[in-house]
Design a protein around this motif. Sequence first.
Motif, short mmCIF file in Angstrom:
data_model
loop_
_atom_site.label_atom_id
_atom_site.label_comp_id
_atom_site.label_asym_id
_atom_site.label_seq_id
_atom_site.Cartn_x
_atom_site.Cartn_y
_atom_site.Cartn_z
N LEU A 132 18.07 -81.33 -79.75
CA LEU A 132 18.13 -81.93 -81.03
C LEU A 132 19.18 -81.65 -81.86
CD1 LEU A 132 14.36 -82.99 -82.05
CD2 LEU A 132 16.18 -84.70 -81.14
N LEU A 133 19.42 -80.50 -81.87
CA LEU A 133 20.50 -79.65 -82.58
C LEU A 133 21.92 -80.25 -82.23
CD1 LEU A 133 19.12 -76.10 -82.72
CD2 LEU A 133 18.77 -77.86 -84.38
N GLU A 134 22.20 -80.93 -81.16
CA GLU A 134 23.41 -81.26 -80.64
C GLU A 134 24.04 -82.50 -81.63
OE1 GLU A 134 22.12 -84.58 -77.42
OE2 GLU A 134 23.42 -82.90 -76.76
N GLY A 135 25.43 -82.35 -81.88
CA GLY A 135 26.10 -83.56 -82.27
C GLY A 135 26.36 -84.53 -81.09
N ILE A 136 26.51 -85.93 -81.81
CA ILE A 136 26.82 -86.89 -80.48
C ILE A 136 27.86 -87.75 -81.55
CG2 ILE A 136 26.09 -88.84 -79.49
CD1 ILE A 136 23.21 -87.87 -79.48
N LEU A 137 28.95 -87.95 -80.97
CA LEU A 137 30.16 -88.81 -81.41
C LEU A 137 30.32 -89.84 -80.56
CD1 LEU A 137 32.95 -86.13 -82.27
CD2 LEU A 137 31.55 -87.59 -83.64
N VAL A 138 30.55 -91.11 -80.87
CA VAL A 138 30.76 -92.22 -79.99
C VAL A 138 32.21 -92.45 -80.14
CG1 VAL A 138 30.13 -94.62 -79.74
CG2 VAL A 138 28.52 -93.08 -80.53
N VAL A 139 32.80 -92.69 -78.90
CA VAL A 139 34.38 -93.00 -78.77
C VAL A 139 34.72 -94.14 -78.01
CG1 VAL A 139 36.45 -91.81 -78.18
CG2 VAL A 139 34.68 -90.36 -78.66
N SER A 140 35.85 -95.06 -78.69
CA SER A 140 36.13 -96.05 -78.27
C SER A 140 37.00 -95.95 -77.07
CB SER A 140 36.72 -97.14 -79.27
OG SER A 140 37.87 -96.64 -79.49
N PRO A 141 37.41 -96.69 -76.17
CA PRO A 141 38.42 -96.58 -75.13
C PRO A 141 39.75 -96.20 -75.91
CG PRO A 141 37.18 -98.58 -74.64
CD PRO A 141 36.83 -97.98 -76.09
N GLU A 142 40.04 -96.46 -76.91
CA GLU A 142 41.39 -96.10 -77.66
C GLU A 142 41.53 -94.82 -78.34
OE1 GLU A 142 39.55 -99.17 -78.48
OE2 GLU A 142 40.77 -100.46 -76.80
N GLY A 143 40.05 -94.41 -78.45
CA GLY A 143 40.07 -92.99 -78.94
C GLY A 143 39.52 -93.05 -80.49
N ARG A 144 39.23 -94.37 -80.82
CA ARG A 144 38.80 -94.30 -82.23
C ARG A 144 37.01 -93.83 -82.34
NH1 ARG A 144 37.61 -98.92 -83.85
NH2 ARG A 144 37.80 -100.18 -81.99
N LEU A 145 36.72 -93.13 -83.34
CA LEU A 145 35.49 -92.80 -83.45
C LEU A 145 34.58 -93.73 -84.40
CD1 LEU A 145 36.18 -89.14 -84.86
CD2 LEU A 145 35.65 -89.95 -82.48
N GLY B 64 30.99 -93.85 -84.39
CA GLY B 64 29.65 -93.45 -84.98
C GLY B 64 29.24 -92.17 -84.50
N ALA B 65 28.18 -91.68 -85.27
CA ALA B 65 27.75 -90.18 -84.99
C ALA B 65 26.44 -90.08 -85.41
CB ALA B 65 28.86 -89.31 -85.62
N ASN B 66 25.92 -88.96 -84.77
CA ASN B 66 24.42 -88.79 -85.62
C ASN B 66 24.59 -87.61 -86.44
OD1 ASN B 66 25.01 -86.33 -84.27
ND2 ASN B 66 23.12 -86.25 -83.06
N ARG B 67 23.52 -87.44 -87.39
CA ARG B 67 23.67 -86.49 -88.53
C ARG B 67 24.05 -85.11 -88.02
NH1 ARG B 67 18.87 -86.85 -92.37
NH2 ARG B 67 17.40 -87.84 -90.46
N ALA B 68 23.70 -84.82 -86.78
CA ALA B 68 23.87 -83.38 -86.55
C ALA B 68 25.35 -83.30 -86.38
CB ALA B 68 23.35 -82.94 -85.04
N ALA B 69 25.93 -84.26 -85.78
CA ALA B 69 27.65 -84.17 -85.65
C ALA B 69 28.12 -84.11 -87.00
CB ALA B 69 27.80 -85.56 -84.85
N LEU B 70 27.67 -85.07 -87.89
CA LEU B 70 28.49 -85.00 -89.33
C LEU B 70 28.26 -83.60 -89.96
CD1 LEU B 70 27.28 -88.50 -90.57
CD2 LEU B 70 29.46 -87.78 -89.60
N ASP B 71 27.12 -82.88 -89.82
CA ASP B 71 26.59 -81.76 -90.35
C ASP B 71 27.71 -80.61 -89.77
OD1 ASP B 71 23.21 -82.21 -90.68
OD2 ASP B 71 24.79 -82.85 -91.73
#
Length: 695
Positions: free
Chosen positions: A219-232, A234-241
């Motif tokens: 649960l401590l991991e950050g998660i980033l969501v990436v589009s095929p073009e490389g745009r970010l 979304g993310a979870n709060r651990a990622a933003l932190d």
Amino acid sequence: MSIETEGPPGPAPLAPPRQAFIERSHQRSEALGLKRHEKSVFDPMVRSDLNLARERNQRLYTHAAPVMQLLYEQIVNTESMIVLTDAQGTILHAVGDDSFLARAHRVALTPGENWAEHAKGTNAIGTALFEEAPTLVHGGEHFMQANHFLTCSAAPIFDPRGNMLGVLDVTGDHRGYHQHTMGLVRMSARMIENHWLSDDFNSRLRLHFHSRPEFIGTLLEGILVVSPEGRLLGANRAALDQLGISGAELRARSLSSLLGTTPAAVYDHFRMPMSPPMQLCLPTGQTFFVSARFDWPSRPVVAGLHTADAEVVEVRETAPAAEPPATPGAGYASGAQRFSGLQYLRTGDPQLESVIQKVKRVLDKGIPLLILGETGTGKELLARAVHHDSARARQPFVAVNCASIPESLIEAELFGYEEGAFTGARRKGAPGRLVQANGGTLFLDEIGDMPLPLQARLLRALQERSVTPLGSTKSIAVDIAVIGATHRNLRDMIAAQAFREDLYYRLNGLALRLPALRERTDLEAIVRRILQAERPQDPPDLSPQVLAMFRRYPWPGNIRQLANVLRTAAVMSAGEGVVTTAHLSDDFLEEIRSLAGSLTPPPPPPALAMPWPAQESMAAPAFDASPARLPAAPAAAEPATARTLGQAEIDMIRATLDAVGGNISLASKQLGISRNTIYRKLRWHAAEPEAEPEA
């Protein structure tokens, strides 16, 4: 971890930040005209309005309910309850100890009631909503005196774009306060957020990262969501932190500007066997270890890859693109601008080319495939490519390793089970892999290791296209394409009555044999692709001596072993443009030297021999005779009939075990194969009768 009913009467005295936090809330409550001594006013929604609120928040409840149940198991019998509210503070759902639920009802802490600050004054739910931060309100910190018997810990729940979804709260008797409650609530809220994110972006590339690799998958991991073009996206709060940025700032960035890489490099890295986490850096120099999650066969994939000297051109969705590929036929299926998994596998080897051409002829014709080949040759990679190029590409690809699942569990794993079907069964049961693969492809890896009694049930399920879970009398219809794979000789197993002949013919619509790495002519192309994945910014070359060494070595672990060796070499040669023997691990060099005088790569057996006129091109060049280089091979090689591939493999395993003093774990790492594979090969070889010496 349980919350104890005995302990300190409350949290430590208010620290200045929290004291100011509570005081601000009290001031807001007074400004709203609330009275501290007024009785709790019941103003519940009518049932139809509550049902409407629950309907609007059904997705939140779906993700939160199992987490709430798990949380409740941690606090059961502690005079507590768990509350879920929507973004307006209306209680949607509550679970808890019956005795405490009755007490909570007396202060209107019940579904349908609103607990925003404007209704109940300072309380954990309403204050968490207003402050958009985890909130503890204990005893007399509640604005209304009627609520002073409560201790409440609440955490807001956000979607991947930073929008408030609701609040998760644990409320109990203030005398049973425990300092760990807030930690449990915060972790539970993050679990809900992560489930929401995965569900929201299950068709996108997701990067899971942390500065310490052991925290990936927690649960401590950050998660980033990436589009095929490389745009970010979304993310979870651990990622933003961890990144130290807001959600809005994140969405204004790209993967390249934030972490210095591209989706193409990520996809390419994690296609390799047993890929380790990538190491990526922020512009500040902070390093993160990154793992990737994506459904490669049916999700956005890398396009623009051609054969030997492949360069990643761009990343596209699987839908047709507007412009043609950079290289004709480069990673695209014929007649459509769509990435082809089979094309991606083409690296110039004629044997593999023959396999790919056979697959293309039977694709989407309802013919089951049986992939044969040694461990580590890429059987699952081929199966995924077949699925990706098929009409089932947007449906699930479910892989089952029949050798890695304990025999006592494999039936439940394949067919699923009902609640209470056996000791240790999950609540509400489990669907099983065949049901999960419905509409898509089921990949049965190491099918030769499936227990004989289970083979009959699998055959019936494949023939009847239905599954009956354990403990159930109801059948579930399934529509699946089946791809089997094994390193065993199934015909010999049939003769030994270790494999069902009828199942063999059900699986063997078309048998495809993948060549071992030592038999392929595209070693250099594979090396380039692996090094490109390991060091995308500055991929090194192999020195002529290392390349000659690699050509001569028999690679018992095949591509998986090669990838492990090159991964180490890529790290060791960081900052240098050429991999030399100094960058290879000592145990690998010792193994090559110890085997050089006694083992020469055996020729392909007749079943693998291909009618190509380029057999001479597979011959290894002579080695440099300078010091510290591999000793020259004996002048006369063993006759081709004196050793089989299986015997050479067993000799290699035994020699490696001798070199490491019988340490199975160390041998498996050096060979690039699993411990189970070593045990299995040695056990099967020991069971085979030795050939009598010729007169």
